[in-house]
Design a protein around this motif. Structure first.
Motif, PDB file in Angstrom:
ATOM      1  N   LEU A   1       0.817  -1.206   0.000  1.00 28.73           N
ATOM      2  CA  LEU A   1       0.000   0.000   0.000  1.00 28.73           C
ATOM      3  C   LEU A   1       0.855   1.262   0.000  1.00 28.73           C
ATOM      4  O   LEU A   1       0.501   2.265  -0.635  1.00 28.73           O
ATOM      5  CB  LEU A   1      -0.944   0.000   1.210  1.00 28.73           C
ATOM      6  CG  LEU A   1      -2.098  -1.001   1.160  1.00 28.73           C
ATOM      7  CD1 LEU A   1      -2.878  -0.979   2.469  1.00 28.73           C
ATOM      8  CD2 LEU A   1      -3.026  -0.721  -0.015  1.00 28.73           C
ATOM      9  N   ILE A   2       1.962   1.222   0.711  1.00 33.07           N
ATOM     10  CA  ILE A   2       2.879   2.375   0.709  1.00 33.07           C
ATOM     11  C   ILE A   2       3.422   2.606  -0.695  1.00 33.07           C
ATOM     12  O   ILE A   2       3.458   3.738  -1.193  1.00 33.07           O
ATOM     13  CB  ILE A   2       4.033   2.155   1.705  1.00 33.07           C
ATOM     14  CG1 ILE A   2       3.508   2.212   3.144  1.00 33.07           C
ATOM     15  CG2 ILE A   2       5.131   3.195   1.508  1.00 33.07           C
ATOM     16  CD1 ILE A   2       4.571   1.955   4.193  1.00 33.07           C
ATOM     17  N   VAL A   3       3.855   1.529  -1.342  1.00 33.59           N
ATOM     18  CA  VAL A   3       4.393   1.632  -2.698  1.00 33.59           C
ATOM     19  C   VAL A   3       3.335   2.168  -3.659  1.00 33.59           C
ATOM     20  O   VAL A   3       3.608   3.072  -4.464  1.00 33.59           O
ATOM     21  CB  VAL A   3       4.904   0.261  -3.178  1.00 33.59           C
ATOM     22  CG1 VAL A   3       5.318   0.320  -4.646  1.00 33.59           C
ATOM     23  CG2 VAL A   3       6.081  -0.197  -2.331  1.00 33.59           C
ATOM     24  N   CYS A   4       2.119   1.650  -3.557  1.00 30.88           N
ATOM     25  CA  CYS A   4       1.042   2.100  -4.447  1.00 30.88           C
ATOM     26  C   CYS A   4       0.673   3.551  -4.178  1.00 30.88           C
ATOM     27  O   CYS A   4       0.275   4.281  -5.094  1.00 30.88           O
ATOM     28  CB  CYS A   4      -0.181   1.207  -4.285  1.00 30.88           C
ATOM     29  SG  CYS A   4       0.074  -0.485  -4.859  1.00 30.88           S
ATOM     30  N   GLY A   5       0.811   3.989  -2.919  1.00 29.36           N
ATOM     31  CA  GLY A   5       0.572   5.390  -2.595  1.00 29.36           C
ATOM     32  C   GLY A   5       1.566   6.299  -3.294  1.00 29.36           C
ATOM     33  O   GLY A   5       1.200   7.359  -3.819  1.00 29.36           O
ATOM     34  N   VAL A   6       2.827   5.886  -3.312  1.00 25.30           N
ATOM     35  CA  VAL A   6       3.858   6.660  -4.020  1.00 25.30           C
ATOM     36  C   VAL A   6       3.572   6.665  -5.516  1.00 25.30           C
ATOM     37  O   VAL A   6       3.741   7.682  -6.197  1.00 25.30           O
ATOM     38  CB  VAL A   6       5.264   6.083  -3.733  1.00 25.30           C
ATOM     39  CG1 VAL A   6       6.323   6.804  -4.561  1.00 25.30           C
ATOM     40  CG2 VAL A   6       5.595   6.191  -2.248  1.00 25.30           C
ATOM     41  N   VAL A   7       3.121   5.524  -6.038  1.00 24.24           N
ATOM     42  CA  VAL A   7       2.771   5.430  -7.461  1.00 24.24           C
ATOM     43  C   VAL A   7       1.631   6.391  -7.801  1.00 24.24           C
ATOM     44  O   VAL A   7       1.642   7.043  -8.853  1.00 24.24           O
ATOM     45  CB  VAL A   7       2.386   3.988  -7.837  1.00 24.24           C
ATOM     46  CG1 VAL A   7       1.796   3.922  -9.241  1.00 24.24           C
ATOM     47  CG2 VAL A   7       3.609   3.078  -7.756  1.00 24.24           C
ATOM     48  N   SER A   8       0.650   6.500  -6.909  1.00 20.91           N
ATOM     49  CA  SER A   8      -0.474   7.409  -7.159  1.00 20.91           C
ATOM     50  C   SER A   8      -0.001   8.860  -7.221  1.00 20.91           C
ATOM     51  O   SER A   8      -0.498   9.652  -8.019  1.00 20.91           O
ATOM     52  CB  SER A   8      -1.536   7.237  -6.080  1.00 20.91           C
ATOM     53  OG  SER A   8      -1.083   7.690  -4.819  1.00 20.91           O
ATOM     54  N   ILE A   9       0.971   9.206  -6.375  1.00 21.44           N
ATOM     55  CA  ILE A   9       1.542  10.559  -6.419  1.00 21.44           C
ATOM     56  C   ILE A   9       2.279  10.777  -7.742  1.00 21.44           C
ATOM     57  O   ILE A   9       2.188  11.844  -8.360  1.00 21.44           O
ATOM     58  CB  ILE A   9       2.492  10.785  -5.228  1.00 21.44           C
ATOM     59  CG1 ILE A   9       1.697  10.742  -3.916  1.00 21.44           C
ATOM     60  CG2 ILE A   9       3.231  12.115  -5.359  1.00 21.44           C
ATOM     61  CD1 ILE A   9       2.570  10.831  -2.671  1.00 21.44           C
ATOM     62  N   LEU A  10       3.000   9.749  -8.189  1.00 16.24           N
ATOM     63  CA  LEU A  10       3.700   9.825  -9.469  1.00 16.24           C
ATOM     64  C   LEU A  10       2.722  10.057 -10.606  1.00 16.24           C
ATOM     65  O   LEU A  10       2.943  10.905 -11.481  1.00 16.24           O
ATOM     66  CB  LEU A  10       4.483   8.532  -9.705  1.00 16.24           C
ATOM     67  CG  LEU A  10       5.081   8.348 -11.117  1.00 16.24           C
ATOM     68  CD1 LEU A  10       6.132   9.418 -11.399  1.00 16.24           C
ATOM     69  CD2 LEU A  10       5.675   6.953 -11.276  1.00 16.24           C
ATOM     70  N   PHE A  11       1.615   9.318 -10.607  1.00 19.79           N
ATOM     71  CA  PHE A  11       0.595   9.490 -11.645  1.00 19.79           C
ATOM     72  C   PHE A  11       0.006  10.895 -11.600  1.00 19.79           C
ATOM     73  O   PHE A  11      -0.264  11.497 -12.633  1.00 19.79           O
ATOM     74  CB  PHE A  11      -0.508   8.455 -11.473  1.00 19.79           C
ATOM     75  CG  PHE A  11      -0.105   7.059 -11.870  1.00 19.79           C
ATOM     76  CD1 PHE A  11       1.003   6.837 -12.672  1.00 19.79           C
ATOM     77  CD2 PHE A  11      -0.838   5.959 -11.441  1.00 19.79           C
ATOM     78  CE1 PHE A  11       1.382   5.557 -13.034  1.00 19.79           C
ATOM     79  CE2 PHE A  11      -0.481   4.677 -11.811  1.00 19.79           C
ATOM     80  CZ  PHE A  11       0.646   4.473 -12.608  1.00 19.79           C
ATOM     81  N   GLY A  12      -0.207  11.405 -10.392  1.00 24.45           N
ATOM     82  CA  GLY A  12      -0.733  12.756 -10.256  1.00 24.45           C
ATOM     83  C   GLY A  12       0.214  13.788 -10.836  1.00 24.45           C
ATOM     84  O   GLY A  12      -0.210  14.730 -11.525  1.00 24.45           O
ATOM     85  N   PHE A  13       1.504  13.600 -10.586  1.00 25.40           N
ATOM     86  CA  PHE A  13       2.504  14.528 -11.134  1.00 25.40           C
ATOM     87  C   PHE A  13       2.536  14.450 -12.660  1.00 25.40           C
ATOM     88  O   PHE A  13       2.624  15.479 -13.337  1.00 25.40           O
ATOM     89  CB  PHE A  13       3.882  14.216 -10.557  1.00 25.40           C
ATOM     90  CG  PHE A  13       4.975  15.098 -11.104  1.00 25.40           C
ATOM     91  CD1 PHE A  13       5.113  16.403 -10.670  1.00 25.40           C
ATOM     92  CD2 PHE A  13       5.850  14.622 -12.074  1.00 25.40           C
ATOM     93  CE1 PHE A  13       6.107  17.232 -11.183  1.00 25.40           C
ATOM     94  CE2 PHE A  13       6.847  15.431 -12.588  1.00 25.40           C
ATOM     95  CZ  PHE A  13       6.971  16.742 -12.140  1.00 25.40           C
ATOM     96  N   CYS A  14       2.458  13.225 -13.200  1.00 25.96           N
ATOM     97  CA  CYS A  14       2.435  13.060 -14.661  1.00 25.96           C
ATOM     98  C   CYS A  14       1.206  13.737 -15.255  1.00 25.96           C
ATOM     99  O   CYS A  14       1.291  14.372 -16.317  1.00 25.96           O
ATOM    100  CB  CYS A  14       2.443  11.578 -15.020  1.00 25.96           C
ATOM    101  SG  CYS A  14       3.995  10.730 -14.659  1.00 25.96           S
ATOM    102  N   CYS A  15       0.083  13.630 -14.564  1.00 27.36           N
ATOM    103  CA  CYS A  15      -1.144  14.270 -15.034  1.00 27.36           C
ATOM    104  C   CYS A  15      -0.977  15.790 -15.057  1.00 27.36           C
ATOM    105  O   CYS A  15      -1.449  16.460 -15.980  1.00 27.36           O
ATOM    106  CB  CYS A  15      -2.302  13.871 -14.132  1.00 27.36           C
ATOM    107  SG  CYS A  15      -3.913  14.401 -14.732  1.00 27.36           S
ATOM    108  N   PHE A  16      -0.296  16.321 -14.056  1.00 26.19           N
ATOM    109  CA  PHE A  16      -0.013  17.758 -14.021  1.00 26.19           C
ATOM    110  C   PHE A  16       0.851  18.170 -15.208  1.00 26.19           C
ATOM    111  O   PHE A  16       0.581  19.178 -15.874  1.00 26.19           O
ATOM    112  CB  PHE A  16       0.687  18.125 -12.714  1.00 26.19           C
ATOM    113  CG  PHE A  16       1.395  19.447 -12.743  1.00 26.19           C
ATOM    114  CD1 PHE A  16       0.677  20.638 -12.702  1.00 26.19           C
ATOM    115  CD2 PHE A  16       2.783  19.508 -12.835  1.00 26.19           C
ATOM    116  CE1 PHE A  16       1.328  21.867 -12.745  1.00 26.19           C
ATOM    117  CE2 PHE A  16       3.436  20.721 -12.870  1.00 26.19           C
ATOM    118  CZ  PHE A  16       2.709  21.907 -12.834  1.00 26.19           C
TER     119      PHE A  16
END
Length: 269
Positions: A112-127
């Protein structure tokens, strides 16, 4: 109750580091980034509709957030996170994890920690894709201030949406390929945010729309009244529910039990 010894904490840190190294080999991460691009492209496409809306940069990134919430991100993060867990079954690496003195519950926590970091990465890519879309379409109103707001809003909302979807993710991990069903549930869950957003009382408590309150989505509008306390409670309940689901999961990686071989009894003497 989940307790942690020094050795288990060390093992969990090792597992988290290993997960990040394994992400480099997962092409599914590129698929997630593509879905973030799709969210922006879909938003820009809707801007061509002659519906009387005035599109500027601020309205652009707000619509990107809206599309992420209702159509893209819950499905995306459920598929990606489910794939990350499912690889343990497909690659037959669960038996290797059995040798590590760490429970299934703590393994889930690491994932879950790893997937949380991945979600932040996706958010940054979306930005980043939103900024590119702004430069291509040349919407008016682009400023450094709004760019910083977009960076925080899109990235933070992606993390909050991940938290809101976490119970579905944890449930889908209980069975191999369960994330495929989980993605369908996540789509309905996210799309229902459109219905919840029609009334502020419901929007403040529905987890998907509560994520908007935490980033102050359209707070400048007098008709939008977010209750931050209710928004926090809503997501906190999602975390608690995820913990309860994990605790109740029967899978236990601590105890490696050999399968009993069935011996066929010969008939006769």
């Amino acid at each position: 109750m989940i307790t942690y010894t020094e050795r288990e904490v060390s093992n969990m840190i090792t597992i988290i580091k290993t997960e990040f190294l394994k992400l480099k080999r997962y092409n599914i991460i590129l698929s997630g980034i593509f879905m973030m691009l799709l969210s922006v492209v879909l938003t820009i496409f809707t801007s061509t509709a002659n519906d009387g809306s005035f599109w500027d940069f601020r309205y652009l990134y707000e619509q990107v957030i809206k599309n992420n919430m209702t159509l893209i991100f819950p499905v995306c993060i459920t598929l990606i996170s489910g794939y990350i867990m499912n690889r343990e079954y497909d690659n037959d690496t669960m038996k290797n994890i059995l040798t590590v003195p760490i429970s299934y519950k703590k393994l889930v926590f690491c994932k879950l920690i790893v997937c949380g970091v991945v979600s932040i990465l996706f958010g940054f890519c979306c930005f980043v894709f939103t900024i590119i879309g702004e430069k291509v379409m040349n919407y008016p109103g682009f400023t450094v201030r709004y760019a910083i707001e977009a960076l925080f809003s899109i990235t933070a909302n992606s993390l909050f949406l991940y938290i809101a979807t976490m119970p579905i993710i944890v449930l889908s991990w209980r069975k191999q390929k369960g994330y495929l069903v989980g993605a369908i549930v996540a789509f309905v869950y996210g799309y229902s945010g459109l219905l919840a957003s029609s009334k502020m009382a419901l929007a403040n408590i529905y987890p998907i729309t509560a994520t908007l309150g935490l980033i102050g989505y359209r707070s400048y509008d007098v008709s939008v009244n977010w209750n931050i306390g209710l928004n926090i409670i809503s997501l906190a309940l999602m975390i608690l529910l995820s913990i309860l689901i994990t605790i109740k999961t029967n899978i236990n990686l601590d105890n490696s039990k050999e399968k009993k071989k069935k011996v066929k009894t010969k008939k006769g003497w």
